[in-house]
Design a protein around this motif. Structure first.
Motif, PDB file in Angstrom:
ATOM      1  N   ASN A 250       0.849  -1.194   0.000  1.00 48.00           N
ATOM      2  CA  ASN A 250       0.000   0.000   0.000  1.00 48.00           C
ATOM      3  C   ASN A 250       0.885   1.245   0.000  1.00 48.00           C
ATOM      4  O   ASN A 250       1.053   1.893   1.037  1.00 48.00           O
ATOM      5  N   PRO A 251       1.453   1.599  -1.149  1.00 48.94           N
ATOM      6  CA  PRO A 251       2.367   2.747  -1.206  1.00 48.94           C
ATOM      7  C   PRO A 251       1.683   4.027  -0.725  1.00 48.94           C
ATOM      8  O   PRO A 251       0.517   4.276  -1.040  1.00 48.94           O
ATOM      9  N   PRO A 252       2.377   4.840   0.048  1.00 55.26           N
ATOM     10  CA  PRO A 252       1.776   6.086   0.547  1.00 55.26           C
ATOM     11  C   PRO A 252       1.522   7.070  -0.582  1.00 55.26           C
ATOM     12  O   PRO A 252       2.267   7.111  -1.564  1.00 55.26           O
ATOM     13  N   ASN A 253       0.457   7.853  -0.448  1.00 51.21           N
ATOM     14  CA  ASN A 253       0.133   8.865  -1.459  1.00 51.21           C
ATOM     15  C   ASN A 253       0.152  10.274  -0.878  1.00 51.21           C
ATOM     16  O   ASN A 253      -0.274  11.225  -1.518  1.00 51.21           O
ATOM     17  N   LYS A 254       0.648  10.400   0.361  1.00 49.76           N
ATOM     18  CA  LYS A 254       0.758  11.707   1.000  1.00 49.76           C
ATOM     19  C   LYS A 254       2.098  11.793   1.722  1.00 49.76           C
ATOM     20  O   LYS A 254       2.679  10.778   2.097  1.00 49.76           O
TER      21      LYS A 254
END
Length: 264
Positions: free
Chosen positions: A120-124
């Motif tokens: 779940n790669p971070p997007n923030k």
């Protein structure tokens, strides 16, 4: 929380002389003189109760998150490891229960932050203010005029380890790898932040200073040994005896990996 349950061993009340602990918490706010005797037979049932509560609490948090957002969430539960077995004598048994029960529960998947972030790669991006749990939320406790000398030794050993481990980490000689692994263990012990903390707080200053000096000396002796042996020079019998002795004394991290210590 759970460590304060009546049945668990009281951390603070000790028998003098000897420092043995014979009393249970009884009540967190009870005067030490009124603590009751500890009965190990009462502990397993309380551990089951507390572990069951924790597992169900975790499941409820995950269910509520999924119901609200329509996707699976994660519960991050970081703890100071000295809680288990030190401050909370029965803590190791408690965490063993919850890990076994969660592993067997179809609603929960045990993971770690690295695996979760890979999936779940971070997007923030979040900017966190630098700080610590030390005095004034700063690093002063560990970096000040009393323990600055410790860091000079640590940085010296880090630089040495990066070079020699990068050079020999893939060696097929098991003896050379043994030397390097024990050297890495001594570096980790030298890097322990406990020493600077104890020096600054005067809690056990002489002991901490001696431990820094000891692990620095052990590291350099092993570094010299690895340098000689790796280059084909003769290593005296006394040095091999030293290696065996120090492996038995400082035997942490038996499966230590050399890769993180090598210069990239």
């Amino acid at each position: 929380g759970y460590p304060g349950c009546a049945e668990y061993l009281d951390f603070h009340k000790k028998h003098f002389p000897g420092g043995m602990k014979y009393w249970k918490v009884t009540s967190p706010k009870l005067d030490l003189g009124k603590k009751m005797l500890y009965w190990p037979e009462d502990v397993p049932a309380k551990l089951d109760e507390n572990a069951n509560h924790y597992v169900n609490l975790t499941k409820n948090i995950l269910r509520e998150y999924k119901d609200k957002y329509g996707r699976s969430g994660i519960v991050v539960a970081p703890y100071d490891c000295e809680l288990f077995g030190h401050w909370w004598f029965e803590g190791n048994w408690w965490i063993a229960r919850i890990l076994r029960w969660m592993e067997d529960d179809p609603e929960i998947e045990l993971t770690n932050t690295r695996l979760y972030l890979e999936a779940n790669p971070p997007n923030k991006v979040v900017s966190i203010i630098e700080g610590s749990w030390g005095q004034a939320s700063s690093h002063w406790v560990w970096m000040n005029e009393w323990c600055e000398w410790c860091w000079r030794l640590i940085y010296e050993c880090e630089a040495k380890s990066e070079d020699i481990i990068a050079k020999y980490k893939n060696s097929s000689d098991p003896n050379l790898i043994k030397i390097l692994k024990q050297m890495a263990r001594e570096l980790l012990l030298l890097q322990s932040s406990d020493w600077e903390f104890l020096i600054t707080t005067w809690s056990a200053r002489d002991y901490a200073e001696n431990r820094v000096a000891l692990h620095y000396e052990n590291f350099n002796r092993l570094y010299d040994m690895a340098s000689k042996y790796g280059s084909g020079q003769n290593v005296e019998e006394g040095e091999w005896h030293f290696l065996g002795t120090i492996e038995a004394v400082d035997d942490i991290f038996k499966a230590i990996d050399l890769e993180p210590f090598a210069k990239k």
